[in-house]
Design a protein around this motif. Structure first.
Motif, PDB file in Angstrom:
ATOM      1  N   ILE A 181       4.455  30.914  73.980  1.00 27.43           N
ATOM      2  CA  ILE A 181       3.425  30.096  74.546  1.00 27.43           C
ATOM      3  C   ILE A 181       3.845  28.794  73.917  1.00 27.43           C
ATOM      4  O   ILE A 181       3.737  27.717  74.987  1.00 27.43           O
ATOM      5  N   SER A 182       4.317  28.491  72.865  1.00 29.31           N
ATOM      6  CA  SER A 182       4.458  27.147  72.260  1.00 29.31           C
ATOM      7  C   SER A 182       5.937  26.642  73.148  1.00 29.31           C
ATOM      8  O   SER A 182       5.824  25.525  73.521  1.00 29.31           O
ATOM      9  N   ALA A 183       6.859  27.614  73.097  1.00 33.54           N
ATOM     10  CA  ALA A 183       7.893  26.934  73.941  1.00 33.54           C
ATOM     11  C   ALA A 183       7.519  26.852  75.410  1.00 33.54           C
ATOM     12  O   ALA A 183       8.301  25.964  76.015  1.00 33.54           O
ATOM     13  N   TRP A 184       6.806  27.621  75.829  1.00 35.26           N
ATOM     14  CA  TRP A 184       6.384  27.392  77.498  1.00 35.26           C
ATOM     15  C   TRP A 184       5.778  26.065  77.691  1.00 35.26           C
ATOM     16  O   TRP A 184       6.136  25.296  78.625  1.00 35.26           O
ATOM     17  N   LEU A 185       4.777  25.781  76.946  1.00 32.96           N
ATOM     18  CA  LEU A 185       4.019  24.582  76.852  1.00 32.96           C
ATOM     19  C   LEU A 185       5.048  23.442  76.897  1.00 32.96           C
ATOM     20  O   LEU A 185       4.750  22.505  77.593  1.00 32.96           O
ATOM     21  N   SER A 186       5.837  23.538  75.864  1.00 28.04           N
ATOM     22  CA  SER A 186       6.765  22.134  75.527  1.00 28.04           C
ATOM     23  C   SER A 186       7.655  22.173  76.897  1.00 28.04           C
ATOM     24  O   SER A 186       7.851  21.065  77.391  1.00 28.04           O
ATOM     25  N   ALA A 187       8.100  23.393  77.235  1.00 24.79           N
ATOM     26  CA  ALA A 187       9.074  23.431  78.554  1.00 24.79           C
ATOM     27  C   ALA A 187       8.379  22.801  79.921  1.00 24.79           C
ATOM     28  O   ALA A 187       8.769  22.008  80.731  1.00 24.79           O
ATOM     29  N   TRP A 188       6.842  23.122  79.951  1.00 26.38           N
ATOM     30  CA  TRP A 188       6.141  22.762  81.082  1.00 26.38           C
ATOM     31  C   TRP A 188       5.927  21.423  81.313  1.00 26.38           C
ATOM     32  O   TRP A 188       5.891  20.883  82.401  1.00 26.38           O
ATOM     33  N   LEU A 189       5.939  20.693  80.181  1.00 22.65           N
ATOM     34  CA  LEU A 189       5.460  19.251  79.936  1.00 22.65           C
ATOM     35  C   LEU A 189       6.551  18.366  80.451  1.00 22.65           C
ATOM     36  O   LEU A 189       6.410  17.535  81.266  1.00 22.65           O
ATOM     37  N   VAL A 190       7.950  19.174  80.331  1.00 21.09           N
ATOM     38  CA  VAL A 190       9.104  18.569  81.163  1.00 21.09           C
ATOM     39  C   VAL A 190       9.275  18.934  82.475  1.00 21.09           C
ATOM     40  O   VAL A 190       9.594  18.142  83.444  1.00 21.09           O
TER      41      VAL A 190
ATOM     42  N   GLY B 113      14.082  37.587  69.315  1.00 20.38           N
ATOM     43  CA  GLY B 113      13.686  39.053  69.390  1.00 20.38           C
ATOM     44  C   GLY B 113      12.163  39.437  69.539  1.00 20.38           C
ATOM     45  O   GLY B 113      11.491  38.458  69.327  1.00 20.38           O
ATOM     46  N   LEU B 114      11.999  40.508  69.514  1.00 23.98           N
ATOM     47  CA  LEU B 114      10.311  41.070  69.449  1.00 23.98           C
ATOM     48  C   LEU B 114       9.796  40.955  68.178  1.00 23.98           C
ATOM     49  O   LEU B 114       9.690  42.190  67.605  1.00 23.98           O
ATOM     50  N   VAL B 115       9.520  39.876  67.526  1.00 23.84           N
ATOM     51  CA  VAL B 115       9.059  39.812  66.352  1.00 23.84           C
ATOM     52  C   VAL B 115       7.541  39.576  66.227  1.00 23.84           C
ATOM     53  O   VAL B 115       7.072  39.371  67.399  1.00 23.84           O
ATOM     54  N   ASP B 116       6.867  39.917  64.910  1.00 19.17           N
ATOM     55  CA  ASP B 116       5.572  39.608  65.026  1.00 19.17           C
ATOM     56  C   ASP B 116       5.393  38.144  65.561  1.00 19.17           C
ATOM     57  O   ASP B 116       6.222  37.156  64.898  1.00 19.17           O
ATOM     58  N   GLY B 117       4.266  37.808  66.184  1.00 23.55           N
ATOM     59  CA  GLY B 117       4.123  36.305  66.571  1.00 23.55           C
ATOM     60  C   GLY B 117       4.866  35.859  67.676  1.00 23.55           C
ATOM     61  O   GLY B 117       4.825  34.604  67.961  1.00 23.55           O
ATOM     62  N   PHE B 118       5.669  36.941  68.176  1.00 24.76           N
ATOM     63  CA  PHE B 118       6.241  36.424  69.595  1.00 24.76           C
ATOM     64  C   PHE B 118       5.488  35.806  70.729  1.00 24.76           C
ATOM     65  O   PHE B 118       6.216  34.779  71.124  1.00 24.76           O
ATOM     66  N   ALA B 119       4.356  36.036  71.114  1.00 34.01           N
ATOM     67  CA  ALA B 119       3.542  35.636  72.072  1.00 34.01           C
ATOM     68  C   ALA B 119       3.224  34.042  71.620  1.00 34.01           C
ATOM     69  O   ALA B 119       3.238  33.329  72.499  1.00 34.01           O
ATOM     70  N   GLY B 120       2.950  33.864  70.424  1.00 32.35           N
ATOM     71  CA  GLY B 120       2.778  32.527  69.939  1.00 32.35           C
ATOM     72  C   GLY B 120       3.944  31.455  70.060  1.00 32.35           C
ATOM     73  O   GLY B 120       3.752  30.239  70.546  1.00 32.35           O
ATOM     74  N   LEU B 121       5.097  32.202  69.712  1.00 32.10           N
ATOM     75  CA  LEU B 121       6.321  31.581  69.853  1.00 32.10           C
ATOM     76  C   LEU B 121       6.526  30.952  71.324  1.00 32.10           C
ATOM     77  O   LEU B 121       6.978  30.114  71.653  1.00 32.10           O
TER      78      LEU B 121
ATOM     79  N   MET C 271       8.203  29.225  86.499  1.00 34.21           N
ATOM     80  CA  MET C 271       9.606  29.175  86.131  1.00 34.21           C
ATOM     81  C   MET C 271       9.713  28.912  84.840  1.00 34.21           C
ATOM     82  O   MET C 271      10.718  29.465  84.115  1.00 34.21           O
ATOM     83  N   SER C 272       9.173  27.890  84.158  1.00 34.08           N
ATOM     84  CA  SER C 272       9.341  27.624  82.833  1.00 34.08           C
ATOM     85  C   SER C 272       8.606  28.762  81.876  1.00 34.08           C
ATOM     86  O   SER C 272       9.194  29.096  80.845  1.00 34.08           O
ATOM     87  N   LEU C 273       7.528  29.361  82.330  1.00 32.02           N
ATOM     88  CA  LEU C 273       6.901  30.506  81.645  1.00 32.02           C
ATOM     89  C   LEU C 273       8.164  31.700  81.672  1.00 32.02           C
ATOM     90  O   LEU C 273       8.394  32.245  80.420  1.00 32.02           O
ATOM     91  N   LEU C 274       8.744  32.015  82.731  1.00 32.50           N
ATOM     92  CA  LEU C 274       9.631  33.102  82.657  1.00 32.50           C
ATOM     93  C   LEU C 274      11.094  32.543  81.866  1.00 32.50           C
ATOM     94  O   LEU C 274      11.594  33.303  81.206  1.00 32.50           O
ATOM     95  N   VAL C 275      11.483  31.488  82.150  1.00 33.66           N
ATOM     96  CA  VAL C 275      12.865  30.786  81.245  1.00 33.66           C
ATOM     97  C   VAL C 275      12.623  30.660  79.773  1.00 33.66           C
ATOM     98  O   VAL C 275      13.363  31.253  78.992  1.00 33.66           O
ATOM     99  N   SER C 276      11.233  30.413  79.366  1.00 37.14           N
ATOM    100  CA  SER C 276      11.097  30.246  77.993  1.00 37.14           C
ATOM    101  C   SER C 276      10.841  31.450  77.296  1.00 37.14           C
ATOM    102  O   SER C 276      11.315  31.850  76.317  1.00 37.14           O
TER     103      SER C 276
END
Length: 76
Positions: free
Chosen positions: A43-52, A33-41, A19-24
């Motif tokens: 994953i960073s958002a996902w890990l933070s969200a998953w910790l909560v 948007g679909l910018v360069d480095g989107f995947a890194g952004l 759920m946090s993967l999809l929502v983040s």
């Protein structure tokens, strides 16, 4: 294979992770948007969200199960 006693924690881990993967992902896409480095952004958002999300799911899931049990009828 995990022992059955770990089923609630494993359920919470998988559910909160997905759920946090999809929502983040959706939130990150809408924010930058679909910018360069989107995947890194993402994953960073996902890990933070998953910790909560993981501890929240462990606390909220039993409460939700009880609420659903009270809101549904037992059929013979």
């Amino acid at each position: 294979m995990f022992p059955a006693k770990y089923a609630p924690a494993l359920f919470g881990l998988i559910l909160s992770g997905l759920m946090s993967l999809l929502v983040s992902g959706i939130s990150t896409l809408r924010a930058v948007g679909l910018v360069d480095g989107f995947a890194g952004l993402w994953i960073s958002a996902w890990l933070s969200a998953w910790l909560v999300a993981f501890p929240v799911v462990l606390v909220v899931a039993p409460l939700t199960r009880r609420a659903v049990a009270r809101l549904t009828a037992n059929q013979p």
